[in-house]
Write an enzyme that holds these catalytic residues in place. Structure first.
Site, mmCIF file in Angstrom:
data_model
loop_
_atom_site.group_PDB
_atom_site.id
_atom_site.type_symbol
_atom_site.label_atom_id
_atom_site.label_comp_id
_atom_site.label_asym_id
_atom_site.label_seq_id
_atom_site.Cartn_x
_atom_site.Cartn_y
_atom_site.Cartn_z
ATOM 1 N N HIS A 1 -2.075 7.203 7.542
ATOM 2 C CA HIS A 1 -1.146 8.121 6.853
ATOM 3 C C HIS A 1 -1.849 9.426 6.487
ATOM 4 C CE1 HIS A 1 2.756 6.278 6.303
ATOM 5 N NE2 HIS A 1 2.273 5.175 5.779
ATOM 6 N N GLN B 1 3.092 9.946 1.347
ATOM 7 C CA GLN B 1 4.376 9.243 1.248
ATOM 8 C C GLN B 1 5.148 9.606 -0.018
ATOM 9 O OE1 GLN B 1 2.495 5.202 2.224
ATOM 10 N NE2 GLN B 1 4.522 5.010 3.142
ATOM 11 N N GLY C 1 0.843 -1.192 0.000
ATOM 12 C CA GLY C 1 0.000 0.000 0.000
ATOM 13 C C GLY C 1 0.873 1.234 0.000
ATOM 14 N N CYS D 1 6.483 -0.143 7.004
ATOM 15 C CA CYS D 1 6.082 1.067 6.290
ATOM 16 C C CYS D 1 7.204 1.465 5.349
ATOM 17 C CB CYS D 1 5.801 2.185 7.303
ATOM 18 S SG CYS D 1 5.289 3.733 6.535
ATOM 19 N N LEU D 2 6.867 1.770 4.102
ATOM 20 C CA LEU D 2 7.894 2.179 3.132
ATOM 21 C C LEU D 2 8.587 3.467 3.562
ATOM 22 C CD1 LEU D 2 5.999 1.413 -0.207
ATOM 23 C CD2 LEU D 2 7.937 0.150 0.737
ATOM 24 N N HIS E 1 -3.761 1.191 7.963
ATOM 25 C CA HIS E 1 -2.422 1.799 7.920
ATOM 26 C C HIS E 1 -2.421 3.018 6.982
ATOM 27 C CE1 HIS E 1 2.146 1.351 7.835
ATOM 28 N NE2 HIS E 1 1.925 2.132 6.791
ATOM 29 N N GLU E 2 -3.018 2.844 5.789
ATOM 30 C CA GLU E 2 -2.994 3.932 4.797
ATOM 31 C C GLU E 2 -3.890 5.090 5.225
ATOM 32 O OE1 GLU E 2 -0.625 3.631 2.940
ATOM 33 O OE2 GLU E 2 -0.353 1.472 2.967
HETATM 34 ZN ZN LIG Z 1 3.221 3.383 5.690
#
Ligand SMILES: [Zn+2]
Length: 182
Positions: A135, A51, A46, A89-90, A131-132
């Site tokens: 963000h 991000q 995701g 998380c990226l 999670h998204e």
């Molecule tokens: Zn993340």
């Protein structure tokens, strides 16, 4: 296809609540395409617009071969069931911690053309959606950890080789990312 650099922990854009999308225009569709391309390039499950430095309420997902996006998501939890499992998380590369989430979620939002969409998710998909959406509210998964785990996470972040950078195009080896990168 435009793969965008991923913003890293420490970049203020990750702590800024994103604005709702108002114009469902060409520019929005370009953003959705960039999110999907960047997510795939990073082998993430995701990716949310902040991000890649865009403060709009948009995220993309790729869970169990279901690829899509959601705009202006609103989450509903049909029950009180929880799940606990590894999350990453990226924007915080290399870190994975068990994170408690709700098991089931119903997400309502819009497609890139402004059509109403409902996404019913369980397990990994539910984890991804939570999670998204976090963000988009400026919340990171490490905020969901208990005090001791969060302390550990902060220590790992300080010691990470990317610490101090705020934007990088990171190549994460699939072997290095056990668990979920979102
Ligand atoms: Zn993340």
């Amino acid at each position: 296809m435009t793969v965008q650099p991923i913003r890293l922990f420490g970049d203020p854009v990750l702590r800024t609540p994103a604005e709702p999308v108002v114009d469902f225009d060409k520019e929005l569709r370009r953003l959705v395409a960039d999110l999907v391309d960047t997510m795939r390039d990073e082998e993430g499950a995701g990716l949310a617009a902040p991000q890649i430095g865009v403060g709009l309420r948009v995220f993309a997902f790729d869970v169990d071969d279901v690829v899509g996006h959601l705009i202006n998501p609103v989450l509903h939890f049909p029950d009180a069931e929880e799940q606990d499992g590894p999350e990453g998380c990226l924007s915080i590369p290399g870190l994975h911690f068990d994170t408690k989430r709700r098991r089931n979620v119903v997400a309502r939002g819009f497609s890139e053309y402004g059509d109403p969409v409902q996404l019913v998710g369980t397990g990994l998909m539910a984890r991804c959606v939570q999670h998204e959406t976090d963000h988009l509210d400026g919340i990171l998964f490490i905020d969901r950890l208990d005090r001791a785990q969060r302390k550990l996470a902060m220590k790992e972040i300080r010691e990470a080789d990317w610490s101090g950078e705020t934007s990088l195009t990171i190549k994460v080896s699939p072997h290095a990312t056990r668990g979920l990168a979102l």
